[in-house]
Motif scaffolding. Sequence first.
Motif, PDB file in Angstrom:
ATOM      1  N   TYR A 195       0.823  -1.215   0.000  1.00 14.96           N
ATOM      2  CA  TYR A 195       0.000   0.000   0.000  1.00 14.96           C
ATOM      3  C   TYR A 195       0.857   1.265   0.000  1.00 14.96           C
ATOM      4  N   LEU A 196       1.999   1.210   0.706  1.00 18.01           N
ATOM      5  CA  LEU A 196       2.908   2.357   0.764  1.00 18.01           C
ATOM      6  C   LEU A 196       4.328   1.796   0.800  1.00 18.01           C
ATOM      7  N   ALA A 197       4.838   1.413  -0.378  1.00 16.71           N
ATOM      8  CA  ALA A 197       6.120   0.715  -0.461  1.00 16.71           C
ATOM      9  C   ALA A 197       7.244   1.585   0.082  1.00 16.71           C
ATOM     10  N   THR A 198       8.148   0.961   0.849  1.00 15.82           N
ATOM     11  CA  THR A 198       9.177   1.737   1.545  1.00 15.82           C
ATOM     12  C   THR A 198      10.428   1.968   0.703  1.00 15.82           C
ATOM     13  N   GLY A 199      10.563   1.263  -0.407  1.00 11.10           N
ATOM     14  CA  GLY A 199      11.808   1.353  -1.175  1.00 11.10           C
ATOM     15  C   GLY A 199      11.832   2.482  -2.180  1.00 11.10           C
ATOM     16  N   PRO A 200      12.945   3.221  -2.275  1.00 13.33           N
ATOM     17  CA  PRO A 200      13.042   4.302  -3.264  1.00 13.33           C
ATOM     18  C   PRO A 200      13.114   3.786  -4.705  1.00 13.33           C
ATOM     19  N   ASP A 201      13.472   2.494  -4.874  1.00 10.96           N
ATOM     20  CA  ASP A 201      13.614   1.952  -6.235  1.00 10.96           C
ATOM     21  C   ASP A 201      12.402   1.132  -6.671  1.00 10.96           C
ATOM     22  N   THR A 202      11.313   1.162  -5.885  1.00 11.78           N
ATOM     23  CA  THR A 202      10.128   0.373  -6.247  1.00 11.78           C
ATOM     24  C   THR A 202       8.977   1.313  -6.576  1.00 11.78           C
ATOM     25  N   ASP A 203       7.915   0.760  -7.173  1.00 12.03           N
ATOM     26  CA  ASP A 203       6.707   1.552  -7.395  1.00 12.03           C
ATOM     27  C   ASP A 203       6.189   2.015  -6.035  1.00 12.03           C
ATOM     28  N   SER A 256       1.574  12.719 -12.000  1.00 12.63           N
ATOM     29  CA  SER A 256       2.973  13.166 -11.872  1.00 12.63           C
ATOM     30  C   SER A 256       3.736  12.347 -10.828  1.00 12.63           C
ATOM     31  N   GLY A 257       3.086  11.303 -10.261  1.00  7.64           N
ATOM     32  CA  GLY A 257       3.771  10.416  -9.321  1.00  7.64           C
ATOM     33  C   GLY A 257       3.789  10.908  -7.895  1.00  7.64           C
ATOM     34  N   GLU A 258       2.783  11.719  -7.535  1.00  7.39           N
ATOM     35  CA  GLU A 258       2.735  12.278  -6.186  1.00  7.39           C
ATOM     36  C   GLU A 258       1.592  11.642  -5.399  1.00  7.39           C
ATOM     37  N   LEU A 276      12.948  10.957   6.466  1.00  3.21           N
ATOM     38  CA  LEU A 276      12.636   9.623   6.988  1.00  3.21           C
ATOM     39  C   LEU A 276      11.805   8.748   6.046  1.00  3.21           C
ATOM     40  N   THR A 277      11.070   9.371   5.119  1.00  2.00           N
ATOM     41  CA  THR A 277      10.204   8.550   4.257  1.00  2.00           C
ATOM     42  C   THR A 277      11.005   7.912   3.131  1.00  2.00           C
ATOM     43  N   GLY A 278      10.630   6.675   2.767  1.00  2.00           N
ATOM     44  CA  GLY A 278      11.304   5.999   1.651  1.00  2.00           C
ATOM     45  C   GLY A 278      10.422   5.906   0.426  1.00  2.00           C
ATOM     46  N   ASN A 279       9.144   6.318   0.559  1.00  2.00           N
ATOM     47  CA  ASN A 279       8.200   6.167  -0.548  1.00  2.00           C
ATOM     48  C   ASN A 279       8.317   7.355  -1.498  1.00  2.00           C
ATOM     49  N   THR A 280       8.558   7.084  -2.777  1.00  2.00           N
ATOM     50  CA  THR A 280       8.822   8.154  -3.750  1.00  2.00           C
ATOM     51  C   THR A 280       7.634   9.106  -3.901  1.00  2.00           C
ATOM     52  N   ALA A 281       6.413   8.559  -3.925  1.00  2.00           N
ATOM     53  CA  ALA A 281       5.217   9.404  -4.105  1.00  2.00           C
ATOM     54  C   ALA A 281       5.002  10.294  -2.887  1.00  2.00           C
TER      55      ALA A 281
END
Length: 407
Positions: free
Chosen positions: A193-201, A249-251, A389-394
């Motif tokens: 639901y809220l992926a923690t990785g910077p390299d994932t969706d 826009s990925g936000e 602290l957040t890892g989620n790109t959006a």
Amino acid sequence: MSDVEEAITRVHHEEWARVVAALTRRFGDLDIAEEAAAEAFATAVARWPADGVPPNPGAWLTTTANRKAIDRIRRESKRDDKHREAQMVYDDPPEPLGVIDDERLRLIFTCCHPALSMETRVALTLRMVGGLTVPEIARAFLVQETAMGQRITRAKAKIKAARIPYRVPSAEDLPARVSGVLAVLFLVFNEGYLATGPDTDPVRHDLTAEAIRLTRLIRALMPDDGEVAGLLALMLLTEARRTARVSASGELVPIDQQDRGAWDAALIAEGHRLMRERLASRVAPGRYQILAAINAVHTSARDVRDTDWSQIVALYNQLVRVDPSPIVALNRAIAVAELDGPEVALAAVDRLDDKLAGYHAYHATRAELLRRLGRSQQSRAAYDKAIELTGNTAETAYLTRRRDQLG
């Protein structure tokens, strides 16, 4: 990304757990199962671009992984009994089926055995069933990769040494085992639901879909269990909003700004129906049922202005009694802000500082409340901490824009 690369990524999402589960049943060893599955996928990456994607990728991967596993057993030991073990693998004897025969469900109950700590169960399930990498799991737990790798290795060794069986527990054992499984499935769903990785969706539909699928199987096993129904309803009502949660826009788009017309009406209807059934049972609700009820109130409002915040705060008051965790207190404060204003909410949030200082949502909540109170400088500092602290790109994109609007 080429068509073949896309196909391999999709097949990894869809087939990883099946391949690992099939190998675990056959060889009785999580280590062999995981390594052979990884080697099979590596072979696919090398060969499919030239040979093309096979008509049945899952069967191809399982067959390839079986060969890799047998090769490994033969390589590792020249002893006759190991040779015989490898030969016998070709003749897979049928075994009695449980109430529901699903390899992945067996794998979950193996990974979620009570002999393992809760954190270890979640990590092992994310690795073996969810197919997440060790770095992704380490980020989800806020620990070092090496520490997480060691934790997963020790868990697999413990399962082997303690001869933890690869099966769905018997009917009388299910109630005692299921609460741990639900906790793991909830965390797997949250990672999707809220992926923690910077390299994932930012939203991983493969994980949310698998968590829902497995929760449905457990509901079929235990149709009268209120918390199983509650967790399924919670997942469905959350998943219903998935396509509206990230902008073009990925936000990240907060619930109060989402296009409610884009929500999945069928999932919402199913979630609401499950909640009505639980209400009719007149049994005191547990944590997942209360969380689902909060989501039912949100998804009942056709417009954000129609949200019944007094009902949501009342439900949080109930939840605090069942689960007095600081994260529940934080979420309750967000609802209180809508009912009693940001100042009252901020006082409640600030009392959580010693418990949630390393949690990005704590700082993001403070930033929004300080913003509403016109305290821009403090708000900016809180946004900075949340972004760090957040890892989620959006989520990073959303918080950065909100901070930059402060001027």
